[in-house]
Design a protein around this motif. Structure first.
Motif, PDB file in Angstrom:
ATOM      1  N   PRO A 106       0.824  -1.224  -0.148  1.00  0.00           N
ATOM      2  CA  PRO A 106      -0.007  -0.022  -0.102  1.00  0.00           C
ATOM      3  C   PRO A 106       0.914   1.284   0.195  1.00  0.00           C
ATOM      4  CG  PRO A 106      -0.265  -1.283   2.111  1.00  0.00           C
ATOM      5  CD  PRO A 106       0.550  -1.988   1.313  1.00  0.00           C
ATOM      6  N   VAL A 107       1.996   1.236   0.587  1.00  0.00           N
ATOM      7  CA  VAL A 107       2.811   2.566   0.511  1.00  0.00           C
ATOM      8  C   VAL A 107       3.168   2.842  -0.857  1.00  0.00           C
ATOM      9  CG1 VAL A 107       5.286   3.251   1.251  1.00  0.00           C
ATOM     10  CG2 VAL A 107       3.682   2.191   2.769  1.00  0.00           C
ATOM     11  N   GLN A 108       3.577   1.763  -1.480  1.00  0.00           N
ATOM     12  CA  GLN A 108       4.014   2.112  -2.802  1.00  0.00           C
ATOM     13  C   GLN A 108       2.682   2.412  -3.739  1.00  0.00           C
ATOM     14  OE1 GLN A 108       5.938  -1.515  -4.761  1.00  0.00           O
ATOM     15  NE2 GLN A 108       6.373  -0.368  -6.474  1.00  0.00           N
ATOM     16  N   GLY A 109       1.663   1.580  -3.426  1.00  0.00           N
ATOM     17  CA  GLY A 109       0.434   2.090  -4.309  1.00  0.00           C
ATOM     18  C   GLY A 109      -0.003   3.510  -4.010  1.00  0.00           C
ATOM     19  N   PHE A 110       0.133   4.192  -2.923  1.00  0.00           N
ATOM     20  CA  PHE A 110      -0.142   5.483  -2.674  1.00  0.00           C
ATOM     21  C   PHE A 110       0.854   6.584  -2.910  1.00  0.00           C
ATOM     22  CE2 PHE A 110      -3.386   3.504   0.292  1.00  0.00           C
ATOM     23  CZ  PHE A 110      -4.526   4.334  -0.189  1.00  0.00           C
ATOM     24  N   TRP A 111       2.130   6.280  -2.600  1.00  0.00           N
ATOM     25  CA  TRP A 111       3.196   7.328  -2.695  1.00  0.00           C
ATOM     26  C   TRP A 111       4.241   6.960  -3.755  1.00  0.00           C
ATOM     27  CZ3 TRP A 111       1.477   5.999   2.515  1.00  0.00           C
ATOM     28  CH2 TRP A 111       0.505   6.940   3.090  1.00  0.00           C
ATOM     29  N   LEU A 113       7.424   5.224  -5.570  1.00  0.00           N
ATOM     30  CA  LEU A 113       8.641   4.815  -5.083  1.00  0.00           C
ATOM     31  C   LEU A 113       9.509   5.839  -4.014  1.00  0.00           C
ATOM     32  CD1 LEU A 113      10.445   3.851  -8.607  1.00  0.00           C
ATOM     33  CD2 LEU A 113       9.718   2.451  -6.669  1.00  0.00           C
ATOM     34  N   SER A 114       8.936   7.067  -4.045  1.00  0.00           N
ATOM     35  CA  SER A 114       9.421   8.149  -2.996  1.00  0.00           C
ATOM     36  C   SER A 114       8.854   7.578  -1.812  1.00  0.00           C
ATOM     37  CB  SER A 114       9.000   9.436  -3.561  1.00  0.00           C
ATOM     38  OG  SER A 114       7.198   9.547  -3.352  1.00  0.00           O
ATOM     39  N   LEU A 116       8.015   4.518  -0.969  1.00  0.00           N
ATOM     40  CA  LEU A 116       8.685   3.223  -0.692  1.00  0.00           C
ATOM     41  C   LEU A 116      10.233   3.681   0.004  1.00  0.00           C
ATOM     42  CD1 LEU A 116       7.663   0.484  -0.881  1.00  0.00           C
ATOM     43  CD2 LEU A 116       9.330   0.136  -3.181  1.00  0.00           C
ATOM     44  N   LEU A 117      10.700   4.512  -0.599  1.00  0.00           N
ATOM     45  CA  LEU A 117      12.264   4.943  -0.206  1.00  0.00           C
ATOM     46  C   LEU A 117      12.142   5.595   1.209  1.00  0.00           C
ATOM     47  CD1 LEU A 117      15.181   5.391  -0.709  1.00  0.00           C
ATOM     48  CD2 LEU A 117      14.554   7.776  -1.713  1.00  0.00           C
ATOM     49  N   VAL A 118      10.999   6.379   1.568  1.00  0.00           N
ATOM     50  CA  VAL A 118      10.982   6.912   2.708  1.00  0.00           C
ATOM     51  C   VAL A 118      10.655   6.026   3.784  1.00  0.00           C
ATOM     52  CG1 VAL A 118       9.371   8.291   4.519  1.00  0.00           C
ATOM     53  CG2 VAL A 118      10.086   9.090   2.227  1.00  0.00           C
ATOM     54  N   TYR A 119       9.865   4.875   3.596  1.00  0.00           N
ATOM     55  CA  TYR A 119       9.686   3.584   4.438  1.00  0.00           C
ATOM     56  C   TYR A 119      10.799   2.984   4.553  1.00  0.00           C
ATOM     57  CZ  TYR A 119       7.524  -0.845   5.418  1.00  0.00           C
ATOM     58  OH  TYR A 119       7.163  -2.128   6.161  1.00  0.00           O
ATOM     59  N   LEU A 120      11.643   2.741   3.356  1.00  0.00           N
ATOM     60  CA  LEU A 120      12.893   2.023   3.592  1.00  0.00           C
ATOM     61  C   LEU A 120      13.962   2.554   4.470  1.00  0.00           C
ATOM     62  CD1 LEU A 120      15.062   0.413   0.620  1.00  0.00           C
ATOM     63  CD2 LEU A 120      16.170   1.903   2.281  1.00  0.00           C
ATOM     64  N   VAL A 121      14.109   4.043   4.384  1.00  0.00           N
ATOM     65  CA  VAL A 121      14.966   4.874   5.536  1.00  0.00           C
ATOM     66  C   VAL A 121      14.489   4.433   6.867  1.00  0.00           C
ATOM     67  CG1 VAL A 121      15.803   7.068   5.949  1.00  0.00           C
ATOM     68  CG2 VAL A 121      15.653   6.075   3.456  1.00  0.00           C
ATOM     69  N   ALA A 122      13.128   4.662   7.010  1.00  0.00           N
ATOM     70  CA  ALA A 122      12.660   4.625   8.353  1.00  0.00           C
ATOM     71  C   ALA A 122      13.000   3.007   8.936  1.00  0.00           C
ATOM     72  CB  ALA A 122      11.032   4.514   8.341  1.00  0.00           C
ATOM     73  N   LEU A 123      12.821   2.056   8.034  1.00  0.00           N
ATOM     74  CA  LEU A 123      13.199   0.930   8.566  1.00  0.00           C
ATOM     75  C   LEU A 123      14.601   0.527   8.713  1.00  0.00           C
ATOM     76  CD1 LEU A 123      10.851  -1.661   6.412  1.00  0.00           C
ATOM     77  CD2 LEU A 123      10.544  -0.894   8.898  1.00  0.00           C
ATOM     78  N   LEU A 124      15.296   0.964   7.979  1.00  0.00           N
ATOM     79  CA  LEU A 124      16.912   1.374   8.137  1.00  0.00           C
ATOM     80  C   LEU A 124      17.289   1.929   9.585  1.00  0.00           C
ATOM     81  CD1 LEU A 124      19.718   0.452   7.012  1.00  0.00           C
ATOM     82  CD2 LEU A 124      19.728   2.802   5.883  1.00  0.00           C
ATOM     83  N   GLU A 163      15.441  -3.889  -3.531  1.00  0.00           N
ATOM     84  CA  GLU A 163      15.246  -4.427  -5.016  1.00  0.00           C
ATOM     85  C   GLU A 163      14.231  -3.605  -5.574  1.00  0.00           C
ATOM     86  OE1 GLU A 163      16.145  -9.157  -3.898  1.00  0.00           O
ATOM     87  OE2 GLU A 163      13.981  -8.514  -4.854  1.00  0.00           O
ATOM     88  N   LYS A 164      13.123  -3.440  -5.056  1.00  0.00           N
ATOM     89  CA  LYS A 164      11.920  -2.459  -5.641  1.00  0.00           C
ATOM     90  C   LYS A 164      12.404  -0.998  -5.706  1.00  0.00           C
ATOM     91  CE  LYS A 164       8.306  -5.252  -3.580  1.00  0.00           C
ATOM     92  NZ  LYS A 164       7.239  -5.536  -2.600  1.00  0.00           N
ATOM     93  N   VAL A 165      12.968  -0.461  -4.819  1.00  0.00           N
ATOM     94  CA  VAL A 165      13.462   0.902  -5.034  1.00  0.00           C
ATOM     95  C   VAL A 165      14.371   1.110  -6.128  1.00  0.00           C
ATOM     96  CG1 VAL A 165      14.670   2.964  -3.782  1.00  0.00           C
ATOM     97  CG2 VAL A 165      12.936   1.415  -2.503  1.00  0.00           C
ATOM     98  N   GLY A 166      15.558   0.122  -6.383  1.00  0.00           N
ATOM     99  CA  GLY A 166      16.492   0.259  -7.394  1.00  0.00           C
ATOM    100  C   GLY A 166      15.702  -0.216  -8.419  1.00  0.00           C
TER     101      GLY A 166
END
Length: 283
Positions: A106-111, A113-114, A116-124, A163-166
């Motif tokens: 759902p993050v990728q569907g609403f926002w 790749l941007s 998804l990138l924020v989600y990745l940084v938060a998880l990191l 993988e998805k972000v890249g």
């Protein structure tokens, strides 16, 4: 002369009388001191022709309840620790992995790749904070182990999410190279440098990579040769049996809390393969 003989005769008669009296008294004493021996009891009848092994198997009704009682005591011993340190961490790791994957869609569907990138940084950031707690010596070993487990699972999802972000999937050769590097570094630093939390972190990432490489390679080969679909299903059932064996070991044979956490990690490893085979999606 006659008087002397008379006196000597009288003395002999008196001495003989005294000896007879003494002998009679001694005989009476012996009679009074005689030990009365009890009558011998009849010996218990012995069954002839029955060996020791037959007598040992003659009472199976006592051996079976004892074995069942010992098994039940092993199950009920430290039952709360078996749940909180073994079964619950295993289920929590599986639910965490599924939740992280479900939120990404759902993050990728609403926002896009941007988002998804924020989600990745938060998880990191979350993974780094948890890894810091896994290193701190002020925490107990159980807290460090929990932090290492969660941090490793989050960091592995960060690698997969990249993988998805890249826009490109991580090839199998890259995952294999990652496994070799982790194995070499861990072999050198495992005993002397790594605290307990880092050990859990490293092994979590390593096992997740092994599970993905194993199931992914089988799925790729099954796409080329459909006959290999059976081997993929067989590996799924093997993983399901191993997951049941881990569950049984936690309930019956585990003794310490840290052992149960290690078993929870291995249970998560086998659960990843079961989900990947029967759901058809790599985690």
């Amino acid at each position: 002369m006659k008087r002397k003989s008379r006196k000597s005769g009288g003395q002999t008669t008196t001495s003989s009388n005294q000896e007879s009296v003494k002998s009679n008294s001694k005989s009476r004493r012996h009679a009074g001191d005689a030990v009365i021996t009890p009558e011998p009891r009849e010996a218990a009848p012995v069954v002839v022709g029955v060996s020791v092994s037959e007598r040992s198997f003659a009472q199976p009704r006592h051996a079976v309840p004892r074995a069942m009682g010992k098994a039940w005591m092993r199950v009920t011993q430290d039952l709360s620790s078996k749940f909180w340190d073994g079964l619950i961490p295993m289920a929590a790791l599986v639910l965490l992995t599924l939740t992280l994957h479900m939120i990404a869609a759902p993050v990728q569907g609403f926002w896009g790749l941007s988002g998804l990138l924020v989600y990745l940084v938060a998880l990191l950031g979350l993974g780094v904070v948890l890894l810091n707690h896994a290193i701190l010596q002020t925490h107990s070993e159980i807290v460090q182990a929990w932090s290492g487990l969660v941090s490793g699972s989050v960091m592995w999802f960060v690698i997969i999410l990249s993988e998805k972000v890249g826009g490109a999937q991580v090839p199998g050769a890259t995952i294999l190279l990652l496994l070799v590097v982790i194995a070499l570094v861990s072999t050198i630093l495992w005993k002397s440098v790594f605290p307990i939390g880092v050990k859990f972190f490293v092994l979590t990432v390593f096992l997740a990579a092994v599970a993905r490489l194993w199931v992914g390679s089988q799925q790729a080969m099954a796409g080329v040769w459909p006959v290999l679909n059976q081997t993929l299903m067989i590996s799924g059932y093997v993983a399901l049996g191993a997951l049941g064996a881990v569950f049984f070991w936690i309930i019956t044979l585990s003794r310490e809390r840290i052992q149960r956490l290690w078993a929870a990690l291995w249970g998560w490893f086998w659960a990843l393969q079961v989900l990947a085979v029967f759901l058809g999606k790599l985690l």
